[in-house]
Write an enzyme that holds these catalytic residues in place. Sequence first.
Site, PDB file in Angstrom:
ATOM      1  NE  ARG A 178      -4.053  -2.055   2.047  1.00  0.00           N
ATOM      2  CZ  ARG A 178      -3.931  -3.279   2.596  1.00  0.00           C
ATOM      3  NH1 ARG A 178      -2.864  -3.565   3.322  1.00  0.00           N
ATOM      4  NH2 ARG A 178      -4.876  -4.167   2.420  1.00  0.00           N
ATOM      5  CE  LYS A 200      -2.229  13.371 -13.496  1.00  0.00           C
ATOM      6  NZ  LYS A 200      -2.681  13.743 -14.857  1.00  0.00           N
ATOM      7  CD  GLU A 231       4.287  16.784 -21.757  1.00  0.00           C
ATOM      8  OE1 GLU A 231       3.830  17.783 -21.152  1.00  0.00           O
ATOM      9  OE2 GLU A 231       3.578  15.798 -22.067  1.00  0.00           O
ATOM     10  CE  LYS A 241       3.723  16.954 -13.831  1.00  0.00           C
ATOM     11  NZ  LYS A 241       3.903  15.762 -14.684  1.00  0.00           N
ATOM     12  CD  GLU A 259      -5.655  15.324 -13.900  1.00  0.00           C
ATOM     13  OE1 GLU A 259      -4.557  15.497 -14.441  1.00  0.00           O
ATOM     14  OE2 GLU A 259      -6.400  14.371 -14.151  1.00  0.00           O
ATOM     15  NE  ARG A 270      -0.936  16.458 -11.645  1.00  0.00           N
ATOM     16  CZ  ARG A 270      -0.113  15.655 -10.987  1.00  0.00           C
ATOM     17  NH1 ARG A 270      -0.167  15.584  -9.673  1.00  0.00           N
ATOM     18  NH2 ARG A 270       0.765  14.922 -11.630  1.00  0.00           N
ATOM     19  CG  ASN A 315      -4.432  16.534 -18.263  1.00  0.00           C
ATOM     20  OD1 ASN A 315      -3.463  15.783 -18.233  1.00  0.00           O
ATOM     21  ND2 ASN A 315      -5.357  16.542 -17.307  1.00  0.00           N
ATOM     22  CG  HIS A 319      -1.263  15.604 -22.262  1.00  0.00           C
ATOM     23  ND1 HIS A 319      -0.689  16.832 -22.522  1.00  0.00           N
ATOM     24  CD2 HIS A 319      -0.280  14.835 -21.737  1.00  0.00           C
ATOM     25  CE1 HIS A 319       0.589  16.796 -22.165  1.00  0.00           C
ATOM     26  NE2 HIS A 319       0.856  15.604 -21.692  1.00  0.00           N
ATOM     27  CG  HIS A 336      -3.052  10.532 -23.346  1.00  0.00           C
ATOM     28  ND1 HIS A 336      -3.492  10.783 -22.058  1.00  0.00           N
ATOM     29  CD2 HIS A 336      -1.706  10.745 -23.311  1.00  0.00           C
ATOM     30  CE1 HIS A 336      -2.463  11.125 -21.295  1.00  0.00           C
ATOM     31  NE2 HIS A 336      -1.380  11.124 -22.040  1.00  0.00           N
ATOM     32  CG  HIS A 388       3.862  11.589 -24.203  1.00  0.00           C
ATOM     33  ND1 HIS A 388       2.520  11.337 -24.001  1.00  0.00           N
ATOM     34  CD2 HIS A 388       4.142  12.709 -23.484  1.00  0.00           C
ATOM     35  CE1 HIS A 388       2.012  12.258 -23.198  1.00  0.00           C
ATOM     36  NE2 HIS A 388       2.971  13.105 -22.870  1.00  0.00           N
TER      37      HIS A 388
END
Length: 376
Positions: A125, A147, A189, A232, A242, A246, A250, A253, A257, A269
């Site tokens: 965990r 993330k 990016e 960032k 998010e 945040r 994206n 993105h 994606h 990417h």
Amino acid sequence: MSSENAAEPRRIEVGGDQSYPVLVGSSLLGELPGLLGEHVRKVLVVYPRALRTTGDAVREDLAASGYEAVAAEIPDAEEAKHIQVAAFCWGVLGQSDFTRSDAVVSVGGGAVSDLAGFVAASWLRGVKVVHVPTTLLGMVDAAVGGKTGINTAEGKNLVGAFHPPAGVVVDVDTLATLPRNELFTGMAEVVKAGFIADPAILDLLENNSLDDISDHGGAVLRELIERAIAVKASVVSEDLKETGRREILNYGHTLGHAIELAERYQWRHGAAVSVGMMFAAELSSLTRGLPDAVVDRQRDILRKLGLPLTYRADRWHQLLDSMKRDKKARGALLRFVVLDDLARPTTLEGPDPALLFAAFQEVAAEAPRGGAVQLG
């Protein structure tokens, strides 16, 4: 924003409930023990096949510092981000009797930090993880922010967790062996950070030559990296999970994606995000009145870096279906990050499908003969 003393690492703090530093500089492997902390005894070093030499060097360095360092070699690039690879890493952790006080270190690009971070988040965990990104994309994006995730057949990063690292070591020396085209695909990016928050990044890209921009030992690339990380870090410090601000990260993105999935991850990417940003800019023009000058500026910068600006027109319906499954969607509503103006991002929810199609027409190109072509 560049460090005044090139010998001293620049320390950029990522705030929040679990704050941590991002160290930017040269010859920084010696910083790892300080980030791991005094209670860690065992460390799993996760690296891709292509970086076996670098991964072994990190493992040996940690062993020399007194840690029981174990290696997990994984597939390259997006092939690493599968549940079977995560299960392999869990197996290594179990067989090596890793406890909750031990740690994981990732060495590689964005896919490696995504996978290793997910393994760390899910083992017992949650155990400590430190990222050592070796690509520009990893340095300015994937390794910073907490993330983690793996891909499924249905889409990218649909399974994952928020798990902030204990620290990030950005050693710019590792960029020396990075192919120039891969450096520039990672630059997508950096461009994104410029358009959503820090226009000084755009000035640096416009006012310097490609040779200066790609010089891993030069001041220009160092400042670009530091500025992109600072953007960032600022956003993530306010909104780890998010739920609000945040989302601006994206930008480009959602379509990006979808392109990656359509191309079965054979596109880099950054190449996919480049097209996604052009789509988002055109959508911003149609829905938010983004000035043409901003759209043109983005196109010119991406073109200068050799990044793609268009994608095949015949894939629109496939892309639309993928975007509806995107983790940024809310129920049946598609969500896009758009720009009201330079450095003024906002979220567009449930846009008219006709406007989406019209924006895509601005980036649509004829399908290549003989199948898809990998870019970047």
